[in-house]
Design a protein around this motif. Structure first.
Motif, PDB file in Angstrom:
ATOM      1  N   UNK A  31      -9.777  -2.391   6.398  1.00  0.00           N
ATOM      2  CA  UNK A  31      -9.015  -1.143   6.455  1.00  0.00           C
ATOM      3  C   UNK A  31      -7.767  -1.348   7.301  1.00  0.00           C
ATOM      4  N   UNK A  32      -6.650  -0.874   6.797  1.00  0.00           N
ATOM      5  CA  UNK A  32      -5.405  -0.913   7.557  1.00  0.00           C
ATOM      6  C   UNK A  32      -4.482   0.167   7.013  1.00  0.00           C
ATOM      7  N   UNK A  33      -3.521   0.619   7.834  1.00  0.00           N
ATOM      8  CA  UNK A  33      -2.589   1.667   7.381  1.00  0.00           C
ATOM      9  C   UNK A  33      -1.759   1.210   6.196  1.00  0.00           C
ATOM     10  N   UNK A  34      -1.203   2.164   5.499  1.00  0.00           N
ATOM     11  CA  UNK A  34      -0.460   1.896   4.269  1.00  0.00           C
ATOM     12  C   UNK A  34       0.719   0.948   4.455  1.00  0.00           C
ATOM     13  N   UNK A  35       1.494   1.001   5.574  1.00  0.00           N
ATOM     14  CA  UNK A  35       2.627   0.065   5.705  1.00  0.00           C
ATOM     15  C   UNK A  35       2.231  -1.405   5.682  1.00  0.00           C
ATOM     16  N   UNK A  36       0.961  -1.729   5.941  1.00  0.00           N
ATOM     17  CA  UNK A  36       0.540  -3.126   5.935  1.00  0.00           C
ATOM     18  C   UNK A  36       0.413  -3.679   4.517  1.00  0.00           C
ATOM     19  N   UNK A  37       0.470  -2.820   3.512  1.00  0.00           N
ATOM     20  CA  UNK A  37       0.331  -3.298   2.134  1.00  0.00           C
ATOM     21  C   UNK A  37       1.382  -4.338   1.786  1.00  0.00           C
ATOM     22  N   UNK A  38       2.617  -4.101   2.230  1.00  0.00           N
ATOM     23  CA  UNK A  38       3.702  -5.020   1.882  1.00  0.00           C
ATOM     24  C   UNK A  38       3.467  -6.405   2.469  1.00  0.00           C
ATOM     25  N   UNK A  39       2.807  -6.477   3.626  1.00  0.00           N
ATOM     26  CA  UNK A  39       2.553  -7.775   4.260  1.00  0.00           C
ATOM     27  C   UNK A  39       1.578  -8.589   3.421  1.00  0.00           C
ATOM     28  N   UNK A  40       0.485  -7.951   2.968  1.00  0.00           N
ATOM     29  CA  UNK A  40      -0.526  -8.682   2.215  1.00  0.00           C
ATOM     30  C   UNK A  40      -0.097  -8.922   0.770  1.00  0.00           C
ATOM     31  N   UNK A  41       0.806  -8.108   0.255  1.00  0.00           N
ATOM     32  CA  UNK A  41       1.271  -8.316  -1.110  1.00  0.00           C
ATOM     33  C   UNK A  41       2.112  -9.581  -1.228  1.00  0.00           C
ATOM     34  N   UNK A  42       2.918  -9.862  -0.201  1.00  0.00           N
ATOM     35  CA  UNK A  42       3.801 -11.032  -0.271  1.00  0.00           C
ATOM     36  C   UNK A  42       3.162 -12.272   0.342  1.00  0.00           C
ATOM     37  N   UNK A  43       1.991 -12.114   0.974  1.00  0.00           N
ATOM     38  CA  UNK A  43       1.338 -13.264   1.610  1.00  0.00           C
ATOM     39  C   UNK A  43       0.688 -14.146   0.559  1.00  0.00           C
ATOM     40  N   UNK A  44       0.775 -15.441   0.780  1.00  0.00           N
ATOM     41  CA  UNK A  44       0.143 -16.400  -0.116  1.00  0.00           C
ATOM     42  C   UNK A  44      -1.256 -16.722   0.392  1.00  0.00           C
ATOM     43  N   UNK A  45      -2.110 -17.165  -0.516  1.00  0.00           N
ATOM     44  CA  UNK A  45      -3.445 -17.578  -0.120  1.00  0.00           C
ATOM     45  C   UNK A  45      -4.521 -16.692  -0.718  1.00  0.00           C
ATOM     46  N   UNK A  85      -9.058  -0.788   1.952  1.00  0.00           N
ATOM     47  CA  UNK A  85      -8.895   0.657   1.815  1.00  0.00           C
ATOM     48  C   UNK A  85      -7.789   1.080   2.768  1.00  0.00           C
ATOM     49  N   UNK A  86      -7.008   2.071   2.343  1.00  0.00           N
ATOM     50  CA  UNK A  86      -5.927   2.588   3.179  1.00  0.00           C
ATOM     51  C   UNK A  86      -6.448   3.722   4.057  1.00  0.00           C
ATOM     52  N   UNK A  87      -6.004   3.737   5.299  1.00  0.00           N
ATOM     53  CA  UNK A  87      -6.336   4.850   6.184  1.00  0.00           C
ATOM     54  C   UNK A  87      -5.046   5.459   6.707  1.00  0.00           C
ATOM     55  N   UNK A  88      -5.144   6.690   7.148  1.00  0.00           N
ATOM     56  CA  UNK A  88      -3.946   7.432   7.509  1.00  0.00           C
ATOM     57  C   UNK A  88      -3.209   6.813   8.689  1.00  0.00           C
ATOM     58  N   UNK A  89      -3.942   6.273   9.650  1.00  0.00           N
ATOM     59  CA  UNK A  89      -3.331   5.707  10.846  1.00  0.00           C
ATOM     60  C   UNK A  89      -4.274   4.672  11.439  1.00  0.00           C
ATOM     61  N   UNK A  90      -3.799   3.979  12.447  1.00  0.00           N
ATOM     62  CA  UNK A  90      -4.631   2.989  13.117  1.00  0.00           C
ATOM     63  C   UNK A  90      -5.807   3.647  13.832  1.00  0.00           C
ATOM     64  N   UNK A  91      -5.600   4.884  14.325  1.00  0.00           N
ATOM     65  CA  UNK A  91      -6.697   5.595  14.990  1.00  0.00           C
ATOM     66  C   UNK A  91      -7.813   5.913  14.012  1.00  0.00           C
ATOM     67  N   UNK A  92      -7.450   6.268  12.787  1.00  0.00           N
ATOM     68  CA  UNK A  92      -8.465   6.564  11.774  1.00  0.00           C
ATOM     69  C   UNK A  92      -9.236   5.293  11.418  1.00  0.00           C
ATOM     70  N   UNK A  93      -8.524   4.181  11.251  1.00  0.00           N
ATOM     71  CA  UNK A  93      -9.192   2.900  10.969  1.00  0.00           C
ATOM     72  C   UNK A  93     -10.162   2.544  12.086  1.00  0.00           C
ATOM     73  N   UNK A  94      -9.734   2.759  13.327  1.00  0.00           N
ATOM     74  CA  UNK A  94     -10.580   2.438  14.472  1.00  0.00           C
ATOM     75  C   UNK A  94     -11.840   3.303  14.472  1.00  0.00           C
TER      76      UNK A  94
END
Length: 652
Positions: A475-489, A500-509
Motif C-alpha cells: 500500500x502506498x499513496x497515489x503519487x507513488x504510482x509514477x515511481x513504480x510505473x517507470x521502474x524496471x525489474x 492498493x492505493x490509500x488516501x495518505x501515508x497515515x491511512x497506509x500506516x
C-alpha cells in the motif's frame, strides 16, 4: 596533445609584440609549467584586440605539449551548449590588455553560460585562474577583478600586470618593493580571504607575491609559491550564514519556541543536524547566523533556482535540513559527505502469537501424535490378547478390548486402574507401558508449561515473494504510482500489480498497524523512533511492523548543501568525516532513542535469561479452559449413561 582553436576563423599570423607583451608570454608560460596540472585542459581566453598575444602564448605552450589547450575569443565558443570538453578542474588564463573589467565579464560569462545567459556549470575551488595584461592595472581595477571572482567562490587567482611604481601600504602587505626595478617588471598579485572577522570575503588587502624581471629571457625575483593555500582550518570568526528548514524532526532539524518567565518567547533550533553543524562551526571558528528563507521560496515553482540565486549572492552559504537528496541531480549544488545512510524499506505486519489454547497441539508434531495413537491402540490390543490367552487366569477387566483401552488410557493420564494384572507376562507389558507413560507425561508437561508461558509466533513474512503469496497488499499513496510505473525489474512490476492505493501515508500506516492487511514503505529511522516512543509496539512490547529482508526500496545519504565549488566544502567534509568516524553522531542518536523509550513508558523491561520468569494464573488459562471442557464432556457422558440406564430398565 589536444589543441582546440575555437575562433571566428583560422589563427592569424602574429604581429610584432612589445617588450612587455613578449615577457608577459614568457611569464605566463613559466607559470603554466610550474603550477598547472599536466593532463588537464588549459583555457586561454582573450578579447579580439589581444589575439596576437594569445597566438604567441598558445604557440609557446604548444611547444611543451603538456596540456590540452582550449582557445576562445571574447568568450565566444562555437557551440555554447556543448562546453563539457572544458575541464572545470583545469586552469584558465584570461588575457585583458588594460584591466578592463567589462571585457573580463564578457569572457567569463561566455565560458560558463549558454545562449540564454544561464549558468551551465560552476568551477571547482581547486581551479586556478591567471588574469594577465601587459599594461598597468590600477588598484581599483585589481580589486574589481578579485571581487568578481570572489562571487564565484574562486580564490585561487592571481593577476599578472605591469608593476606599479608605488604599492600603497593600505592595500598590500609587501613592503620590500625596492628590491627590484619597478620600472621594468611584471607584478604577480593576489589576495587572501578570511583573514579576520571584518574582512572575510571582501577584497581590501592585495598582496604582491613576486615580480618578473623584464630582462633577457626574464625571471622571478623570489620564486615564491604563486598559488599558496588560501583557505586555512580557522576562519577567524567569520559568519556562516545558514538556511535551516524546519522539518519538525529531531533527527534533522526542529524549531522550538520557549517562553520564559518574563514573557519573552525565544526560538531555538534543535536536532542532530543542528548539533553536527555546531560542531563543524566550532572547529572552523565561524559564527552561526540563521537566515530565514525568502517568501518567494515557499511559493516558487522553480524553488531550486531561487536557492541557487541566494547561495550565489551569498545570502547564505549552507542549507541544513535533509536537503542533500533533493539536489543530487542539480549541477549548481554540492552536498557534503553523508553522515547517515537512510533506507526506505517495505514493512509488513509482524507475525501474531499462537493462541494459548493451541499449545497442547504444538507440543508434538502431527507425526508424533499419530505414533502415540498407534502405540495406545497397539498396547490395548496386545494387553487383551495376552490376558485372554495366558495360561493363568486373569482379571476380566483385561480380557475385553474396551476395558484394556480404558486401563491403558488411565495409565497415560496418570490415573490408577481398578485392578492390577496377575499374569507375569501381562505385568511386564503393563510395567513397560507405565514407564513409557511416565516419560511421555514428563516431557509433555514440560513443553506444555513452556508453550503456556510463551506460545510463540507464527511464521513471519521474510521477503517479497512471501509477501505476494500471503495476500497482504503493498500500500502506498497515489503519487507513488509514477515511481513504480517507470521502474524496471520484476519486483517493481509485481508491487505495482498487487498494490492498493490509500488516501495518505497515515491511512497506509493505520492499515498496516491495526488491520494488518497492508505492507507500507517506511524509513528505517522513522520506524526506530516509532518503536522507541511506543507507537509501533503492542501491549507486551512486541513489535507491530517488521522489515523485510530484501525489501529495501531505496537509500540515500543525509547531508547538507552548499554551492558547487565552495572552498569551505573541504573543511566541512573533513570535520563531518571525523565526527562520524568517532561515532559521535551515533551516540547522539542513541541518546535520543533512549530518551524516547524512557519518556514513552511503554516498553517492558526484558529479564535476563538467568532470572526467574513470571508465571501466573494468566498463563494457565488455556489449561483451565481445557479442564472445564473435559468436565463438561464428562458430565454430558454421565447424563447420557443415566438416561440410557433409565430407559433400558423401563424396557426390561
Amino acid at each position: 596533445m589536444l589543441f582546440s582553436a575555437i575562433t571566428n576563423g583560422a589563427m592569424l599570423p602574429s604581429t610584432s609584440l612589445t617588450l612587455e607583451e613578449v615577457h608577459l608570454v614568457h611569464c605566463l608560460t613559466k607559470i603554466s609549467q610550474s603550477y598547472f596540472a599536466p593532463g588537464r585542459s588549459v583555457v586561454i581566453s582573450s578579447p579580439a584586440s589581444y589575439r596576437d598575444v594569445q597566438q604567441e602564448l598558445v604557440a609557446e605552450i604548444h611547444r611543451n605539449s603538456i596540456w590540452p589547450v582550449v582557445v576562445t575569443v571574447d568568450g565566444n565558443i562555437r557551440e555554447p551548449h556543448k562546453t563539457d570538453f572544458i575541464d572545470r578542474d583545469g586552469s584558465y588564463i584570461i588575457l585583458i590588455p588594460d584591466g578592463n573589467i567589462e571585457s573580463l565579464y564578457v569572457e567569463i560569462l561566455g565560458l560558463i553560460s549558454d545562449r540564454e545567459n544561464k549558468f551551465t556549470k560552476l568551477w571547482n575551488y581547486e581551479t586556478r585562474f591567471v588574469v594577465a595584461g601587459a599594461n598597468v592595472f590600477s588598484m581599483s581595477q585589481q580589486t574589481d577583478i578579485f571581487d568578481y571572482f570572489s562571487k564565484f567562490r574562486i580564490y585561487n587567482i592571481i593577476i599578472v600586470s605591469k608593476g606599479r611604481d608605488v604599492i600603497h601600504k593600505e592595500y598590500s602587505r609587501t613592503t620590500k618593493v625596492n628590491e627590484v626595478d619597478t620600472a621594468m617588471k611584471l607584478g604577480v598579485y593576489t589576495w587572501f580571504p578570511y583573514q579576520s572577522s571584518d574582512r572575510c570575503t571582501e577584497v581590501n588587502d592585495i598582496t604582491l607575491l613576486d615580480s618578473w624581471v623584464i630582462s633577457a629571457q626574464g625571471h622571478f625575483t623570489k620564486n615564491t609559491d604563486l598559488f599558496p593555500r588560501k583557505i586555512n582550518n580557522s576562519f577567524n570568526g567569520c559568519p556562516m550564514k545558514a538556511l535551516v528548514f524546519d522539518l519538525q524532526w529531531f533527527f534533522t532539524t526542529k524549531y522550538v519556541n520557549r517562553t520564559y518567565s518574563n514573557g519573552t518567547v525565544v526560538t531555538y533550533i534543535e536536532g542532530l543536524e543542528m548539533e553536527l553543524l555546531e560542531i563543524v562551526l566550532q572547529k572552523m571558528n565561524m559564527t552561526f547566523i540563521n537566515v530565514p528563507s525568502r517568501e518567494s521560496l515557499e511559493t516558487a515553482k522553480n524553488w531550486l533556482y531561487v536557492l541557487f540565486t541566494s547561495l550565489f549572492l551569498k545570502e547564505y552559504y549552507i542549507i541544513v535540513g535533509n536537503m542533500g537528496n533533493n539536489i543530487i541531480l542539480y549541477p549548481h549544488f554540492s552536498s557534503t559527505n553523508s553522515y547517515y545512510i537512510i533506507t526506505v524499506c517495505w514493512y509488513v505486519p509482524c507475525s501474531d502469537k499462537y493462541p494459548r489454547w493451541s499449545s497442547i497441539f504444538k507440543v508434538l508434531s502431527v507425526e508424533l501424535w499419530l505414533v502415540l495413537i498407534i502405540s495406545i491402540v497397539t498396547v490395548a490390543i496386545s494387553t487383551t490378547i495376552v490376558a485372554r490367552y495366558s495360561c493363568t487366569s486373569e482379571w476380566p477387566e483385561y480380557k475385553s478390548l474396551k476395558n484394556s483401552f480404558t486401563n491403558i488410557w488411565a495409565v497415560i493420564l496418570g490415573l490408577s486402574v481398578s485392578k492390577m494384572p496377575r499374569n507375569m507376562s501381562l505385568s511386564s507389558l503393563f510395567l513397560a507401558w507405565v514407564c513409557f507413560s511416565l516419560a511421555f507425561r514428563t516431557v509433555f508437561k514440560a513443553f506444555l508449561t513452556t508453550f503456556l508461558t510463551d506460545s510463540g509466533y507464527k511464521t513471519p513474512i521474510k521477503n517479497l515473494d512471501e509477501l505476494f503469496a500471503s495476500g497482504i497488499k503493498p500500500a502506498y499513496p497515489l503519487p507513488f504510482n509514477s515511481i513504480f510505473e517507470i521502474s524496471d525489474g520484476t519486483e517493481s512490476f509485481q508491487i505495482h500489480t498487487h498494490h492498493v492505493n490509500c488516501a495518505s501515508e497515515e491511512v497506509c500506516f493505520a492499515w498496516a498497524k491495526y488491520h494488518k492487511n497492508a505492507s507500507i514503505l517506511l524509513m528505517d529511522k522513522i520506524a526506530e523512533e516509532l518503536y522507541a516512543s511506543g507507537d509501533l509496539v503492542g501491549e507486551n512490547s512486541e513489535p507491530l511492523l517488521c522489515k523485510l529482508e530484501d525489501g529495501m526500496f531505496r537509500s540515500f545519504g543525509q547531508s547538507m548543501v552548499m554551492l558547487h565549488g565552495d572552498p569551505l566544502m573541504r573543511r566541512v567534509n573533513e570535520i563531518i568525516d571525523r565526527v562520524v568516524e568517532a561515532g559521535l553522531h551515533k551516540l547522539w542518536d542513541s541518546q535520543q532513542m533512549n530518551w524516547y523509550k524512557i519518556n514513552s513508558r511503554k516498553l517492558a523491561i526484558v529479564h535476563p535469561l538467568d532470572e526467574y520468569y513470571s508465571f501466573n494464573l494468566y498463563h494457565m488459562q488455556p489449561a483451565f479452559y481445557l479442564l472445564l471442557m473435559g468436565w463438561c464432556l464428562s458430565a454430558i457422558c454421565l447424563l447420557f449413561e443415566v438416561l440410557y440406564s433409565h430407559l433400558l430398565s423401563k424396557r426390561i
